[in-house]
Design a protein around this motif. Structure first.
Motif, PDB file in Angstrom:
ATOM      1  N   TYR A  32      12.682 -38.033  55.174  1.00 27.63           N
ATOM      2  CA  TYR A  32      13.451 -39.275  55.106  1.00 27.63           C
ATOM      3  C   TYR A  32      14.832 -39.035  54.510  1.00 27.63           C
ATOM      4  O   TYR A  32      15.034 -38.109  53.725  1.00 27.63           O
ATOM      5  N   PHE A  40      15.992 -49.653  59.659  1.00 23.20           N
ATOM      6  CA  PHE A  40      15.497 -48.274  59.654  1.00 23.20           C
ATOM      7  C   PHE A  40      15.473 -47.719  61.074  1.00 23.20           C
ATOM      8  O   PHE A  40      15.482 -48.448  62.057  1.00 23.20           O
ATOM      9  N   ASP A  80      16.513 -43.421  57.531  1.00 20.22           N
ATOM     10  CA  ASP A  80      16.105 -42.741  58.750  1.00 20.22           C
ATOM     11  C   ASP A  80      14.926 -41.880  58.337  1.00 20.22           C
ATOM     12  O   ASP A  80      14.978 -41.208  57.300  1.00 20.22           O
ATOM     13  N   LEU A 110       9.135 -45.509  50.957  1.00 20.79           N
ATOM     14  CA  LEU A 110       9.695 -46.294  52.050  1.00 20.79           C
ATOM     15  C   LEU A 110       9.033 -47.653  52.211  1.00 20.79           C
ATOM     16  O   LEU A 110       9.559 -48.527  52.888  1.00 20.79           O
TER      17      LEU A 110
END
Length: 118
Positions: A32, A40, A80, A110
């Motif tokens: 990530y 995202f 990302d 996340l």
């Protein structure tokens, strides 16, 4: 998922690999990278060693995409990330995929609210 939520280009995959951080559990690896963007983006990779047939690999990818779609409101919009399946992912059903992938996303920081544990 819409195309704007996907990482498809090799250069974008490589940027997350080179500059991002990674976490893993038994079935998934998550790379990530934090970015300033409206939502995202995700890249999914299931290698030939995991599922020897395209049918198996596509099924694993469908399970991953569905899990991410269900978790969409909880996911960090400024990231990302890449989801890479490991060998154990081929033995998981939808519930197992959801549980393991949510655990890996939580390890990466996340997910905003994490309830389930593996």
């Amino acid at each position: 998922m819409r195309k704007s939520y996907r990482i498809k280009k090799e250069a974008e995959f490589q940027a997350v690999f080179d500059h991002g951080q990674s976490v893993a559990n038994r079935n998934f690896v998550i790379y990530y990278l934090q970015r300033e963007q409206p939502h995202f983006r995700v890249g999914i990779s299931v290698g030939k060693k995991i599922g020897h047939t395209a049918v198996m690999r596509n099924q694993i990818k469908r399970y991953i995409r569905q899990t991410l779609l269900e978790a969409k409101p909880e996911l960090n919009p400024h990231a990302d990330f890449l989801v890479i399946a490991r060998k154990g992912a081929s033995r998981l059903d939808m519930a197992g995929t959801r549980r393991n992938l949510r655990h890996a996303l939580h390890l990466a920081g996340l997910l905003q609210d994490h309830i389930e544990e593996v």
